[in-house]
Motif scaffolding. Sequence first.
Motif, mmCIF file in Angstrom:
data_model
loop_
_atom_site.group_PDB
_atom_site.id
_atom_site.type_symbol
_atom_site.label_atom_id
_atom_site.label_comp_id
_atom_site.label_asym_id
_atom_site.label_seq_id
_atom_site.Cartn_x
_atom_site.Cartn_y
_atom_site.Cartn_z
ATOM 1 N N ARG A 12 -0.873 29.435 -10.447
ATOM 2 C CA ARG A 12 -1.284 30.317 -11.535
ATOM 3 C C ARG A 12 -0.078 30.551 -12.445
ATOM 4 N N PRO A 13 -0.344 30.692 -13.741
ATOM 5 C CA PRO A 13 0.767 31.072 -14.627
ATOM 6 C C PRO A 13 1.323 32.437 -14.213
ATOM 7 N N TYR A 14 2.592 32.647 -14.504
ATOM 8 C CA TYR A 14 3.220 33.935 -14.238
ATOM 9 C C TYR A 14 2.415 35.001 -14.988
ATOM 10 N N PRO A 15 2.325 36.218 -14.478
ATOM 11 C CA PRO A 15 1.477 37.224 -15.134
ATOM 12 C C PRO A 15 1.791 37.378 -16.624
ATOM 13 N N TYR B 258 5.378 29.418 -14.750
ATOM 14 C CA TYR B 258 4.580 29.465 -13.524
ATOM 15 C C TYR B 258 5.295 30.208 -12.394
ATOM 16 N N TYR B 259 6.610 30.034 -12.259
ATOM 17 C CA TYR B 259 7.301 30.670 -11.138
ATOM 18 C C TYR B 259 8.142 31.878 -11.535
ATOM 19 N N GLY B 260 8.186 32.210 -12.816
ATOM 20 C CA GLY B 260 8.898 33.412 -13.244
ATOM 21 C C GLY B 260 10.405 33.239 -13.290
ATOM 22 N N PRO C 280 7.168 30.923 -1.608
ATOM 23 C CA PRO C 280 5.812 30.500 -1.981
ATOM 24 C C PRO C 280 5.676 30.118 -3.454
ATOM 25 N N ARG C 281 6.351 30.824 -4.354
ATOM 26 C CA ARG C 281 6.196 30.522 -5.784
ATOM 27 C C ARG C 281 6.695 29.130 -6.131
ATOM 28 N N PHE C 282 7.672 28.621 -5.396
ATOM 29 C CA PHE C 282 8.162 27.263 -5.635
ATOM 30 C C PHE C 282 7.375 26.231 -4.829
ATOM 31 N N ARG C 283 6.994 26.585 -3.600
ATOM 32 C CA ARG C 283 6.185 25.659 -2.804
ATOM 33 C C ARG C 283 4.848 25.376 -3.487
ATOM 34 N N ALA C 284 4.333 26.343 -4.256
ATOM 35 C CA ALA C 284 3.054 26.158 -4.956
ATOM 36 C C ALA C 284 3.112 24.957 -5.890
ATOM 37 N N GLY C 285 4.255 24.698 -6.501
ATOM 38 C CA GLY C 285 4.398 23.546 -7.390
ATOM 39 C C GLY C 285 4.255 22.235 -6.657
ATOM 40 N N ARG C 286 4.797 22.180 -5.439
ATOM 41 C CA ARG C 286 4.652 20.960 -4.644
ATOM 42 C C ARG C 286 3.218 20.821 -4.145
ATOM 43 N N PHE D 287 15.148 17.198 -1.081
ATOM 44 C CA PHE D 287 16.136 17.491 -0.054
ATOM 45 C C PHE D 287 16.650 18.929 -0.098
ATOM 46 N N CYS D 288 16.042 19.784 -0.920
ATOM 47 C CA CYS D 288 16.404 21.200 -0.965
ATOM 48 C C CYS D 288 15.639 21.924 0.142
ATOM 49 N N PRO D 289 15.974 23.199 0.399
ATOM 50 C CA PRO D 289 15.246 23.943 1.431
ATOM 51 C C PRO D 289 13.738 23.838 1.230
ATOM 52 N N GLY D 290 12.989 23.745 2.327
ATOM 53 C CA GLY D 290 11.541 23.642 2.251
ATOM 54 C C GLY D 290 11.056 22.307 1.729
ATOM 55 N N ARG D 291 11.933 21.278 1.771
ATOM 56 C CA ARG D 291 11.614 19.938 1.255
ATOM 57 C C ARG D 291 11.284 19.951 -0.231
ATOM 58 N N LEU D 292 11.829 20.922 -0.955
ATOM 59 C CA LEU D 292 11.638 20.984 -2.412
ATOM 60 C C LEU D 292 12.672 20.092 -3.097
#
Length: 174
Positions: free
Chosen positions: A125-128, A154-156, A61-67, A76-81
């Motif tokens: 959201r920015p990383y905490p 953003y993704y830590g 989810p933390r990477f999908r949020a960017g898309r 072409f990476c996992p999850g179409r990232l």
Amino acid sequence: MTVVLRVVCVAVGALVLAVVAARELGFLWVASESVPPGLWRKVSEPIGRGSVVTFCPPDEPRFRAGREAGFLPSGFCPGRLPRLVKPVAAVAGDVVEIGHEGLRVNGRLLPNTRPIEVRPLELLRPYPPGRHVVHDGEIWLVSTYHRLSWDSRYYGPVRVTDLESAVRPVWSYR
């Protein structure tokens, strides 16, 4: 087959062959603004603070949020990232501090790292904020090249095992 059609077929074939050969030799085209855009090449060298690396982000989810927030195209990476190219800002043992003014590594404020506001904030959201010690097997990837880079702010932290290679520019246009 007409002469024009033959020429077009040969040209397209040559282009496809060149792209495949370039990829096999470790070349990649980088259009991201996290590093100077242009032609880069994978290199066999140790990865450390200051290196630039390429990686396929895991389908999390933390990477999908960017898309989903429009920061990343499909890839072409996992999850179409997409494959990402980012500079290494912090390694195991470093102290990362996230605040309103930006990101600090071992007390040094990195330029162009002030988090940006994204609407709707539910998507990204920015990383905490606060103090984070980088654990063994992790790194932080942060671009100081462009203030709008979507990176560890953003993704830590990123697992070292998710990295593919260090890369170096061959030619860039900025």
